[in-house]
Structure formats: structure tokens, C-alpha cells
Design an enzyme around this catalytic site. Structure first.
Site, PDB file in Angstrom:
ATOM      1  N   ASP A 101      52.157  96.896 -70.507  1.00  0.00           N
ATOM      2  CA  ASP A 101      53.223  96.982 -69.496  1.00  0.00           C
ATOM      3  C   ASP A 101      52.796  97.997 -68.426  1.00  0.00           C
ATOM      4  O   ASP A 101      52.376  99.106 -68.747  1.00  0.00           O
ATOM      5  CB  ASP A 101      54.516  97.439 -70.188  1.00  0.00           C
ATOM      6  N   ASP A 134      55.062  92.314 -64.954  1.00  0.00           N
ATOM      7  CA  ASP A 134      54.191  93.447 -65.321  1.00  0.00           C
ATOM      8  C   ASP A 134      54.023  93.627 -66.825  1.00  0.00           C
ATOM      9  O   ASP A 134      53.619  94.688 -67.270  1.00  0.00           O
ATOM     10  CB  ASP A 134      54.725  94.746 -64.684  1.00  0.00           C
ATOM     11  N   GLU A 135      54.331  92.590 -67.587  1.00  0.00           N
ATOM     12  CA  GLU A 135      54.406  92.790 -69.028  1.00  0.00           C
ATOM     13  C   GLU A 135      53.916  91.564 -69.789  1.00  0.00           C
ATOM     14  O   GLU A 135      54.252  90.445 -69.438  1.00  0.00           O
ATOM     15  CB  GLU A 135      55.889  93.042 -69.338  1.00  0.00           C
TER      16      GLU A 135
END
Ligand code: TTP
Ligand code: MG
Length: 375
Positions: free
Chosen positions: A10, A118-119
Site C-alpha cells: 500500500d 494504491d493497494e
């Protein structure tokens, strides 16, 4: 269930970090991305804040007016989704490239589930399996976790080198443990929790921090004296069943650090897009339409080569003065009809030309791909 090794990755304060990268003069200053604060009277919320701004108590989903009251001198920026989404695509590709290096032929085996911009979760069990044949068994059990740490550090180093962005990783025997470990490793760190440590690792957690337990459930639990995960265990499964029905079993399992959910690469959503900036802003319809058709054709060609289906077509138009707009259209079912993609794209583009009389600086077209077969 076979023992697994899952990595959760992340990005740290993603939107804000990208903005800092683009404008190095922001370094070390509090940066808040979100709605316009309008001198403290703004409506809307904070998307994210960098770690400097978090020191003032500013965080995601906080009303922007409160963020302004906490730190009026912070740098407040509107979100630039195009920029974050392009950055995200490159990051996901870097992750894939690194993971593939850790398979016997450097190509296959990739079980990755992208959760947001983002993960992502990556199940690297299979990537490590071949180690088993190279070392004796009792060493394998230990060394595979060290190898997992090495893979995570490798991904982080490549993302930092290529994108100049920091992220964190959690490594664990399942998705829940990996995610919580990542949270604890932040910022810019890695944390490994091995199977034997998993149960003790979740015990002291606030019940709200447990993935899958929302605000409402946490309230009910707290009302009945369950504050941390360990407290859950003092309840019988039957008790929990009365409160939460079919969800109780899963909750109970999780309180022992167990989570059997698989990493499902099907969720991966990718897009293919092209854009072009004109040397001089233009309103020449012939040039605009021809250029747009070329872009759409290139996108379709790339998609056909990769055997993808499209779900959404998005058209972007930047007018002189940097005013940028997008229009999108989705189909109900993913399709490989790329002629329809080009036609729908053109309709959206023509609406732009008709609606605004301004000159155009940049145009682009993007297909959201609804196909995981490329993994
Ligand atoms: P997160 O990964 O939840 O947060 P983050 O990357 O900003 O910070 P952390 O270091 O704690 O991971 O979300 C990723 C991006 O999603 C975030 O940068 C902005 C956006 N976002 C919102 O727009 N609104 C929200 O409420 C949240 C939680 C995130
Ligand atoms: Mg993040």
C-alpha cells in the site's frame, strides 16, 4: 488449507505523495489533497494528507473546513485523478515485473488482486515453492519467510527507484494478517507476521481495526463489552451467531488470526489509454477529429493484441487555460467490440467540441479493461 504467504502492499499517503513528487518545493510541508477549503468555509472532505499534515490531526474523510481550522498554512490541492491513475498503473506493473523474477522461468505465476489505486494483495506461495527443491525441508520453512521479505523489499526499492514513491508492505499467512501488518509497518516499512505469531498479533487490536468489521458491527460489539479482538474469544460462537447470524463464523475465525479468503486476480482492473498534446491549442475540427480517430484506433489495436474486453470508455479534453474535463460511458457487459468502443468514444468527443467553444490543448481516450486473462 495449504499454508500460504501473502504480501499486502500500500502506497504511503498516496495522492499527497504524488503531489510532493511533482512539486519538490512542497517537501517537508503539510500537504492536504481534497475539496477547496475556501478560507475555512469550503464544503467537502479531505481525500488524504501527507504525514506532516497528519501531525495536526488531519486525515482522510475529515471535513475540509476542519482541516483548514487545524492548519490554515497547509498546502491545499485539488485531486488530479488522471495523474494518480497513470501513476498507479505503472506501480502495479512494477509489482508484476518484480514478482515474476521470483518464479523458476521469470515469467509465470502471478496471483495479484488490486484493491484500489494504491493497494494490492499478492499471493507469493507459488513463487516460493520452487525453493523447496533447492534446500532441505526444515530450512525451507524458515527461509521462505526470509525470501518473502526480500521480495517485498525488492518491490519497494523498484517503486522508489522508478516512481520516486514510498510504500509499505505487510507479509503474513493470510490477507487479513498481511493487511494489518502493512498498516503497522507504515510509513515506509515492512512487517512480517509468521503463522505461529498470527493469533497473538491480532489479540490486542481494537475491534474496529479488524478488516471486515464495519462501524455498525463494532458499535454492537463494544456495547456488549467486546473492545479488542481478544475479547471476541471470550464469547462462544453461538453467542456471536445470535448477534450476527451467518457472519459470526468468519468473525470467530478471524479472532484467531485465521482468514481463508483467496487472493483473486479477477478483480484486477486495467486500462489502456492514449493522449496527445497539440503543439498549438486548436479548434480545427478536421485536425481534432482525425487525431482523435488515430488515438482511438491505437487503443483498440493494443487491446485487440492483448485480447481484452472493454467496460468503460473515457474521453479527456484539456482546453486552453488547463481546464480539463472527462466524459465516460460504460457498457452493461464487457465486450470485445472495439468498433463500438471507437464509436462511443467519438460521440463523447463530439459532445466536447459542441459544448465548449474554447481551443483544445490535449485530447485522450482510455478503455477500462474488464479482463483478467492477461495476468
Ligand atoms: P489509503 O491507502 O487508505 O490512504 P493513503 O495512501 O492516503 O495513506 P496511508 O499511508 O495511510 O495508506 O487511500 C489511498 C488513496 O485513496 C488516498 O491517497 C486518497 C484516496 N482516499 C480518498 O480519496 N478518500 C478516503 O477516504 C480514503 C481513505 C482514501
Ligand atoms: Mg495508501
Amino acid at each position: 488449507m495449504k499454508s500460504r504467504i501473502i504480501v499486502h502492499i500500500d502506497m504511503d499517503c498516496f495522492f499527497a505523495q504524488v503531489e510532493e513528487r511533482e512539486s519538490p518545493q512542497f517537501k517537508g510541508k503539510p500537504v492536504v489533497v481534497g475539496a477547496d477549503p475556501n478560507g475555512g468555509k469550503g464544503r467537502g472532505v479531505v481525500s488524504t494528507a501527507n504525514y506532516e499534515a497528519r501531525k495536526y490531526g488531519i486525515h482522510s474523510a475529515l471535513p475540509i473546513s476542519k482541516a483548514y481550522a487545524l492548519c490554515p498554512e497547509a498546502i491545499f490541492l485539488p485531486p488530479n485523478f488522471e495523474l494518480y491513475s497513470r501513476t498507479s498503473e505503472r506501480i502495479m506493473q512494477i509489482i508484476r515485473n518484480v514478482i515474476q523474477l521470483y518464479s523458476p522461468d521469470h515469467r509465470t505465476i502471478l496471483n495479484m488482486e488490486q484493491m484500489s489505486l494504491d493497494e494490492a494483495y499478492i499471493d507469493i506461495t507459488e513463487n516460493l515453492w520452487y525453493l523447496f527443491f533447492t534446500i532441505v525441508k526444515n530450512r525451507y520453512q524458515r527461509e521462505k519467510w526470509e525470501k518473502a521479505q526480500e521480495i517485498a523489499e525488492h518491490m519497494r526499492a523498484e517503486i522508489l527507484r522508478q516512481e520516486k514513491l514510498a510504500c509499505s508492505c505487510g507479509i503474513g499467512p493470510n490477507k487479513m494478517i498481511a493487511k494489518i501488518a502493512c498498516e503497522k509497518a507504515k510509513p515506509n516499512g515492512v512487517l512480517t507476521v509468521r503463522p505461529a505469531e498470527a493469533e497473538k498479533f491480532v489479540e490486542p487490536l481494537d475491534i474496529e481495526k479488524m478488516p471486515g468489521i464495519g462501524k455498525k458491527t463494532a458499535e454492537i460489539l463494544k456495547g456488549s463489552g467486546v473492545r479488542i479482538v481478544k475479547d471476541l474469544k471470550s464469547r462462544s460462537e453461538h453467542d456471536l451467531q445470535n448477534l450476527f447470524g451467518s457472519r459470526a463464523k468468519e468473525m470467530y475465525r478471524r479472532s484467531y488470526g485465521v482468514d481463508n479468503n483467496a487472493v483473486e486476480s479477477i478483480r484486477e482492473v486495467k486500462s489502456i489509454g492514449k493522449e496527445i498534446t497539440f503543439e498549438n491549442d486548436t479548434r480545427d475540427p478536421e485536425l481534432l477529429i482525425r487525431t482523435f480517430q488515430d488515438l482511438a484506433r491505437e487503443v483498440a489495436k493494443e487491446a485487440v493484441e492483448q485480447d481484452c474486453s472493454w467496460k468503460t470508455v473515457t474521453v479527456v479534453c484539456r482546453f486552453s487555460g488547463f481546464e480539463t474535463h472527462t466524459k465516460a460511458k460504460s457498457v452493461q457487459k464487457p465486450t470485445k467490440d472495439w468498433t463500438a468502443f471507437r464509436a462511443e468514444g467519438m460521440k463523447l468527443f463530439l459532445r466536447f467540441i459542441m459544448e465548449k467553444q474554447k481551443s483544445i490543448r490535449l485530447i485522450g481516450i482510455r478503455a477500462k479493461i474488464a479482463d483478467s486473462s492477461r495476468l
